[in-house]
Structure formats: structure tokens, C-alpha cells
Design an enzyme around this catalytic site. Structure first.
Site, PDB file in Angstrom:
ATOM      1  N   TRP A   1      -2.968  -2.183  -1.761  1.00  0.00           N
ATOM      2  CA  TRP A   1      -2.561  -3.489  -2.291  1.00  0.00           C
ATOM      3  C   TRP A   1      -3.167  -4.480  -1.310  1.00  0.00           C
ATOM      4  O   TRP A   1      -2.733  -4.597  -0.169  1.00  0.00           O
ATOM      5  CB  TRP A   1      -1.035  -3.570  -2.333  1.00  0.00           C
TER       6      TRP A   1
ATOM      7  N   ASN B 218      -0.702   0.971   5.953  1.00  0.00           N
ATOM      8  CA  ASN B 218       0.138   0.062   5.172  1.00  0.00           C
ATOM      9  C   ASN B 218       0.681  -0.959   6.163  1.00  0.00           C
ATOM     10  O   ASN B 218       1.190  -0.566   7.213  1.00  0.00           O
ATOM     11  CB  ASN B 218       1.277   0.858   4.515  1.00  0.00           C
ATOM     12  N   GLY B 219       0.544  -2.238   5.859  1.00  0.00           N
ATOM     13  CA  GLY B 219       1.052  -3.266   6.777  1.00  0.00           C
ATOM     14  C   GLY B 219      -0.049  -4.249   7.140  1.00  0.00           C
ATOM     15  O   GLY B 219      -1.058  -4.347   6.444  1.00  0.00           O
TER      16      GLY B 219
ATOM     17  N   ARG C  20       4.251   1.005  -6.560  1.00  0.00           N
ATOM     18  CA  ARG C  20       4.190   0.025  -5.477  1.00  0.00           C
ATOM     19  C   ARG C  20       3.157  -1.065  -5.763  1.00  0.00           C
ATOM     20  O   ARG C  20       3.098  -2.067  -5.063  1.00  0.00           O
ATOM     21  CB  ARG C  20       3.827   0.724  -4.158  1.00  0.00           C
TER      22      ARG C  20
ATOM     23  N   HIS D 260      25.263 -38.829 -16.758  1.00  0.00           N
ATOM     24  CA  HIS D 260      24.289 -39.340 -17.735  1.00  0.00           C
ATOM     25  C   HIS D 260      24.123 -38.406 -18.926  1.00  0.00           C
ATOM     26  O   HIS D 260      23.143 -38.522 -19.657  1.00  0.00           O
ATOM     27  CB  HIS D 260      22.937 -39.573 -17.054  1.00  0.00           C
TER      28      HIS D 260
ATOM     29  N   CYS E 187       0.837  -1.200   0.000  1.00  0.00           N
ATOM     30  CA  CYS E 187       0.000   0.000   0.000  1.00  0.00           C
ATOM     31  C   CYS E 187       0.874   1.254   0.000  1.00  0.00           C
ATOM     32  O   CYS E 187       2.020   1.223   0.433  1.00  0.00           O
ATOM     33  CB  CYS E 187      -0.852   0.041   1.258  1.00  0.00           C
TER      34      CYS E 187
ATOM     35  N   LYS F 164      17.006 -18.047 -13.483  1.00  0.00           N
ATOM     36  CA  LYS F 164      17.301 -16.622 -13.247  1.00  0.00           C
ATOM     37  C   LYS F 164      18.329 -16.141 -14.251  1.00  0.00           C
ATOM     38  O   LYS F 164      18.186 -15.079 -14.834  1.00  0.00           O
ATOM     39  CB  LYS F 164      17.866 -16.397 -11.844  1.00  0.00           C
TER      40      LYS F 164
ATOM     41  N   LYS G 202       5.516 -10.344 -16.988  1.00  0.00           N
ATOM     42  CA  LYS G 202       5.473 -10.635 -15.552  1.00  0.00           C
ATOM     43  C   LYS G 202       4.413 -11.684 -15.257  1.00  0.00           C
ATOM     44  O   LYS G 202       4.603 -12.573 -14.444  1.00  0.00           O
ATOM     45  CB  LYS G 202       5.180  -9.335 -14.783  1.00  0.00           C
TER      46      LYS G 202
ATOM     47  N   GLU H  64      16.982 -15.932 -17.979  1.00  0.00           N
ATOM     48  CA  GLU H  64      15.979 -14.905 -18.303  1.00  0.00           C
ATOM     49  C   GLU H  64      16.527 -13.480 -18.264  1.00  0.00           C
ATOM     50  O   GLU H  64      16.061 -12.635 -19.001  1.00  0.00           O
ATOM     51  CB  GLU H  64      14.712 -15.050 -17.448  1.00  0.00           C
TER      52      GLU H  64
ATOM     53  N   GLU I 280      16.373 -23.096 -10.305  1.00  0.00           N
ATOM     54  CA  GLU I 280      16.027 -21.679 -10.163  1.00  0.00           C
ATOM     55  C   GLU I 280      17.218 -20.774 -10.538  1.00  0.00           C
ATOM     56  O   GLU I 280      17.040 -19.754 -11.200  1.00  0.00           O
ATOM     57  CB  GLU I 280      15.552 -21.414  -8.722  1.00  0.00           C
TER      58      GLU I 280
HETATM   59  O1  M6R Z   1       2.746 -15.674 -11.365  1.00  0.00           O
HETATM   60  P1  M6R Z   1       3.313 -17.054 -11.362  1.00  0.00           P
HETATM   61  O2  M6R Z   1       4.085 -17.372 -10.137  1.00  0.00           O
HETATM   62  O3  M6R Z   1       2.255 -18.093 -11.623  1.00  0.00           O
HETATM   63  O4  M6R Z   1       4.289 -17.092 -12.598  1.00  0.00           O
HETATM   64  C1  M6R Z   1       4.883 -18.271 -13.011  1.00  0.00           C
HETATM   65  C2  M6R Z   1       6.087 -18.012 -13.901  1.00  0.00           C
HETATM   66  O5  M6R Z   1       5.687 -17.368 -15.080  1.00  0.00           O
HETATM   67  C3  M6R Z   1       7.136 -17.159 -13.187  1.00  0.00           C
HETATM   68  O6  M6R Z   1       7.527 -17.764 -11.982  1.00  0.00           O
HETATM   69  C4  M6R Z   1       8.373 -16.951 -14.041  1.00  0.00           C
HETATM   70  O7  M6R Z   1       9.010 -18.163 -14.256  1.00  0.00           O
HETATM   71  C5  M6R Z   1       9.300 -15.976 -13.329  1.00  0.00           C
HETATM   72  N1  M6R Z   1       9.019 -14.629 -13.719  1.00  0.00           N
HETATM   73  C6  M6R Z   1      10.720 -16.288 -13.478  1.00  0.00           C
HETATM   74  O8  M6R Z   1      11.525 -15.401 -12.770  1.00  0.00           O
END
Ligand code: M6R
Length: 606
Positions: A74, A100-101, A27, A502, A2, A483, A601, A486, A479
Site C-alpha cells: 500500500w 510495512n510502516g 488490507r 431560525h 502493507c 455518520k 466507498k 449513512e 459529521e
Molecule cells: O474519497 P473522498 O474523501 O473524496 O470521499 C468523499 C466522500 O464521498 C466521503 O467522505 C463520504 O462522505 C464518506 N464515505 C462519508 O462517511
């Protein structure tokens, strides 16, 4: 998160309020509102959705006030709606607040106040605070605020106005940020600097437990009933830098927010002294019947699901399967009786996850959604929703939302294990204490950012990276690789370390960096064998290991240290250097890490 903006200003105007609210948009928010005092009466204007909806409501309204509190919400408690939008008021409508909180003990307070005749008009935790002030009111507003604050638990920032004392704004801070802007002949109360930076660069950052009163007498601050003075600081950021709190990108700001976010996620959800876990609304009777768990998610959220699979099987002693949602949506799974379906999603809107959820939902006993965005599709579809309370994530790469998902998954695992009597209370207490300490451990890792940057500078030109882990650390290898690819556009793969021989071993040469999650845990000896396999072929090895494991530095090319913890908490810590490494490599390669090419996103299409 928020956003709060309050004005004490003779030059207040509708345009000024709207402009400041817009500067808090970064935000993230789902509704907005404001309250002013005019002719000794509070007037409120609120709406669901964007600030432009609020502008429409105000179209024919003249604002003749000099005091205002405004808010972008939010949602955390109660869906996004006009009723739940701030400001909230007490029964009389004479007290108005923005917040906020999270008020942790709001349910208990709400019941108490209801018994005293208070009527609530929203589903928010915020509204109880307005009623609590009303309840304490005995002539003096400030005293009422002071005694109301003593009854609430949680992290919060409030701005409060009242038509009973129409010449002041009161601000309260604990946990959530409050900054007071000092203009030429006006004051501002805000969650963040951009909201008033256009008017002044002089600011006071309130400290926890400060109660600040702004009136014609200026600013008076008390902390625990004692008057205090706070430093006036000159802000040197421009407004874009201010939104990022001086960080270069949202991604790095969000990486650094993780200690705070982790605290918000676990806030009020357990008592480590008693070994008790309280996940709001979760039906423990239903959990007792569960014999199998299916987890579905995409991308980073899937990695959290996969880590949870290892945790659930080990601690709760029940079978767990983690599936990638884009596959699960078209599968024809054979589901055992008494299965719980858990879906994990930051946005709650990922098309593949929703489709997979709908595909499997009808076959299971009950469903839980672990999501960040309140009121999102998955939160509405599931029988139960557990919010991660990570606040909006602006960077496309998921960082803080992953740690918050993991926080929830640890709690859920221990809760199921407790109900099924698979963990002793002593072990649960010990692990809950571990969770409580995670924010300080994350801070410790963040302090080593310069060393991680040096490693990034050394390898940023490589074309391929390989990441490895075993057991609960394997999802962290996935992960780390996700990261990196991407936000740096470098090809990267994550593997279970035992898979090296393998296939991936054919890729090893003296260039490809091999990153191992290798803390001294149960499978450490096995990981060392895998590292030897790579070294024997001239490969470069970077290891993420625990502080005490100094000897490893003799055998590998680079080491990143993380604090020593019980072995199943390493994933939570090991992911932080992975995020930093990817970030520094991406930046060094000149990539827009907040908005990498081709990515969205929230992936709302198939
Ligand atoms: O909103 P979601 O967690 O469902 O999104 C899933 C993926 O699209 C998301 O985790 C994506 O892999 C990330 N942006 C990667 O950093």
C-alpha cells in the site's frame, strides 16, 4: 497498509504463497511481490496491481525453495509500480526485504548511503534498509540487521532474507505489527493472522524492538540485545474474524485504529521541543506569499475542510473559504491573487472533487492535495501532495481518514501561521505537544464505548436526530449527522447551534434527540443558551463535553465526556463519540454498517 508474509517451510509452494497473499488483500494494496532463495540465490517476482498479475508472472515458474518473503504494498513513498513493489534488495542482490510502516529519516539515510556508492532503484523508503544492512555487513547478517535498525527512525515491521545465510528469516518490529505463526514443522512471519491461519492457530505477537530469527534451531528473539521469550497464543478466530482483528465490523475496527493512525499521520512531521514543522516537500517560500485559501472536498472530507477554515483564519490570519466540491465544480469563483487551493480526499478519486479542482486550479497560485491513496488522481494533479497515511479504509463510512485529515490540517495551519509569524514559537510548541497527546486522549474516549452504546440503545428507534455545534465544532455536528444517516438510515441534520431559532426549533418535541458538541470553550455560554431553548420545549438533549464539566449532567438527558484540551482541539476528540454512537445505532437497527445501501466507498461518478 502493507501486508507481509514470510515462510520457513519444507512444504512451500507457489499456491501456498499466493493463497496467503490473498488473505492479506483486505488490507488494501496496489502492488505485490515475493522473493525466494533457490540454489543460494535470491529470485524476485514483482508486479503492479492485483495478485492475479503476480500469478500470471509465476505461471511457468516452479518454486523449489523453503524460504520466502512476500508482500502486498500500500504505497506511502513512491507511486504504485513494479520498481517500487517489494521485496527490495541491496546493491548486490543478496539481501532482500519486505516492509510495512514508514522510515522517517529515509531521505537523510539515502543521501549518506549514496555518498558511499549505493545505487537506488526505487523511490521507496524501504529500499534504504536493504542498503543499510549491506553497509553494516561484516560476515554476520544478524549483527548487520541489529546495527542497521539502530539507525532508522519511524514505525516499521520487516522480514529479511539473504542468500549469504540462506537458512533463516529475520523479523524486526517497532510500531507496525509482526506475528509469528508456529506450524507443525514450519514457521510464518506476517503482518496479520489470516495469512497463516489455515496452517496453524499458534502465534507469537512480537513486541516493539524485538528482532526475531527463525532458523532450523527454531525461534530466537532478542529485545535491546537481550534474549527474551514471548508467549505462544492460541488464536480462536476464524479467518473472517481475524481480518477484522476480532471486531464485528471493519468500521469499528477502523474507529479503534484511530490512535495508531493519528500517530502515523504526524510521524516525523514536527518537533515540539523546537516548535518546528516539516511537511515533506512543501515549499515554504510559496506558502509565504499566500494571502487566501480555498478548500474543496465532499462529504466527510468537506467537514475536515470546513473545520480547517476556522483554524486557518484564527491561527494563520488569512482568509479561508471551504466549498463543497459538487458546487464548486460549476461555480465561477472570483479568486484573489496569491490564493492557495487545498483539496481534501480520502480516495483522491472523487469525481466532483476532481472536477472542482480542475475548475479552480487554473486561477490559483498553487495547489495542495491532502489524500490517503498514494498515486491517486488528485495526488497527481496537485502541485504538492500531503499523504494522510491512514492506511486503507474498508468501511464505507469515513472514520480514521477524517482524524488523519484533521491531523494534517492542524499541522498545515500551524506551519502557515509560523511562516507568516502569526503564532509565537511558544504557542506552536504548546499546540504541537497537544497534538502529540491526541492518541492517548482518543484511547481514553474509546474506553467509554459501553456508555455510548447505552445511549445508542436508548435512542436507536427515533426517526430524526439533530446535531449542533458552534465555530470549529460546527463541522463536527455536520459529521455526526452524516455518520448517523449513512449507517443507520435515520434522518439527521447538523446545524450551527445559533441557527436553532431560525427554523429547526419547529422540529423540537419530546422525542427528537438533540446532540450538542458543547465543551467549555469560548462559546460555551452561547451553546448553553441554545440547550435551554431546546429544554424549554421539552426536547431531549445529549451533550458531548469535557471531563471537568460535571455540573452539566443535572441539566441534560445524557452526557458523553471527552478529555479537557485547548479549545480548538475539541473537534478532533468530539468526532470519536459521534462515530461510536452512529455505529452502535446502525448495528442495533440491523444495518450492514460496513456497506450501507446505495453508497460507494469512492464516488467516481457525478
Ligand atoms: O474519497 P473522498 O474523501 O473524496 O470521499 C468523499 C466522500 O464521498 C466521503 O467522505 C463520504 O462522505 C464518506 N464515505 C462519508 O462517511
Amino acid at each position: 497498509m502493507c501486508g507481509i508474509i514470510g515462510f520457513f517451510s519444507d512444504s512451500l509452494s507457489k499456491e501456498k504463497i499466493i493463497d496467503s497473499l490473498k488473505r492479506l488483500e483486505y488490507r488494501g494494496y496496489d502492488s505485490a511481490g515475493l522473493a525466494i532463495i533457490e540454489d543460494k540465490k535470491i529470485k524476485r517476482y514483482r508486479c503492479k496491481g492485483e495478485i492475479k498479475e503476480l500469478e500470471k508472472k509465476l505461471k511457468n515458474i516452479q518454486i523449489k525453495a523453503n524460504i520466502c518473503i512476500a508482500h502486498t504494498r500500500w504505497a506511502t513513498h513512491g507511486k504504485p509500480s513494479e520498481e517500487n513493489a517489494h521485496p527490495h534488495t541491496d546493491c548486490t542482490g543478496k539481501i532482500s526485504i519486505v516492509h510495512n510502516g514508514i522510515i522517517e529519516n529515509y531521505l537523510e539515510l539515502r543521501e549518506k548511503l549514496k555518498k558511499k556508492g549505493h545505487v537506488f532503484k526505487s523511490d521507496t523508503d524501504t529500499e534504504i534498509f536493504a542498503h543499510l544492512i549491506e553497509d553494516k555487513l561484516n560476515k554476520n547478517l544478524i549483527n548487520a540487521v541489529e546495527s542497521a535498525v539502530k539507525e532508522i527512525k519511524g514505525n516499521y515491521a520487516f522480514a529479511i532474507i539473504s542468500s549469504l545465510e540462506p537458512d533463516k528469516i529475520i523479523a524486526v518490529k517497532k510500531g507496525a505489527p509482526v506475528v509469528i505463526g508456529i506450524g507443525f514443522d514450519e514457521y510464518f512471519v506476517s503482518s496479520d493472522i489470516p495469512a497463516f491461519l489455515k496452517y496453524t492457530n499458534k502465534a507469537i505477537f512480537l513486541q516493539d524492538n524485538d528482532i526475531c530469527v527463525i532458523s532450523k534451531n527454531g525461534i530466537e528473539i532478542k529485545n535491546n540485545d537481550k534474549e527474551v521469550k514471548r508467549l505462544v497464543q492460541n488464536i480462536k478466530w476464524d479467518s473472517e474474524q481475524a481480518e477484522k482483528k476480532g471486531f464485528s465490523h471493519f468500521m469499528i475496527k477502523e474507529i479503534f485504529e484511530q490512535p495508531e493512525v493519528f500517530e502515523d499521520t504526524i510521524l516525523g512531521r514536527f518537533n515540539e521541543e523546537k516548535g518546528e514543522i516539516h511537511i515533506e516537500g512543501l515549499d515554504t517560500e510559496k506558502l509565504k506569499r499566500i494571502k487566501n485559501i480555498r478548500l474543496i472536498a465532499c462529504g466527510t472530507s468537506y467537514h475536515a475542510a470546513l473545520a480547517a477554515k476556522y483554524l486557518i483564519e484564527k491561527y494563520a490570519g488569512i482568509s479561508a473559504i471551504a466549498e463543497i466540491a459538487s458546487e464548486a465544480r460549476y461555480s465561477e469563483p472570483v479568486i484573489e491573487k496569491n490564493t492557495l487551493l487545498i483539496t481534501i480526499s480520502q480516495s483522491g478519486e472523487t469525481a466532483d472533487t476532481i472536477a472542482a479542482f480542475n475548475n479552480i486550479k487554473k486561477k490559483v497560485d498553487f495547489t495542495i492535495a491532502i489524500v490517503n491513496v498514494v498515486g491517486s488522481t488528485l495526488s497527481r494533479l496537485a502541485d504538492y501532495v500531503i499523504y494522510t497515511h491512514a492506511g486503507p479504509e474498508i468501511g464505507v463510512a469515513s472514520t480514521k481518514t477524517f482524524t488523519s485529515q484533521m491531523a494534517v490540517l492542524y499541522l498545515l495551519t500551524f506551519q502557515i501561521a509560523r511562516i507568516k509569524k502569526k503564532m509565537t514559537t511558544d504557542l506552536i510548541k504548546k499546540y504541537l505537544k497537544n497534538l502529540r497527546k491526541m492518541p492517548e486522549f482518543i484511547i481514553e474516549i474509546l474506553k467509554s464505548k459501553d456508555e455510548i452504546k447505552k445511549i445508542a440503545d436508548k435512542y436507536y428507534e427515533q426517526k430524526d436526530f439533530l446535531y449542533y455545534g458552534r465555530n470549529v465544532n460546527y463541522p463536527i455536528a455536520l459529521e455526526g449527522a452524516l455518520k448517523l444517516k449513512e449507517i443507520s438510515y435515520i434522518h439527521a441534520e447538523g446545524y450551527p447551534a445559533g441557527e436553532i431559532k431560525h427554523g429547526p426549533i419547529a422540529l423540537i418535541d419530546d422525542k427528537v434527540p438533540n446532540i450538542f458538541v458543547a465543551p467549555e470553550s469560548r462559546l460555551y455560554g452561547k451553546i448553553i443558551n441554545n440547550i435551554e431553548e431546546i429544554k424549554a420545549r421539552g426536547g431531549k438533549v445529549i451533550v458531548i463535553t469535557n471531563n471537568k464539566n460535571k455540573k452539566i449532567s443535572k441539566y441534560v438527558d445524557d452526557v458523553i465526556y471527552i478529555p479537557d484540551v485547548d479549545e480548538d482541539f475539541y473537534p478532533l476528540l468530539a468526532v470519536i463519540p459521534m462515530q461510536l454512537l452512529a455505529y452502535f445505532i446502525g448495528v442495533k437497527r440491523g444495518i450492514n454498517v460496513d456497506k450501507p445501501r446505495n453508497l460507494a466507498k469512492s464516488v467516481t461518478v457525478e
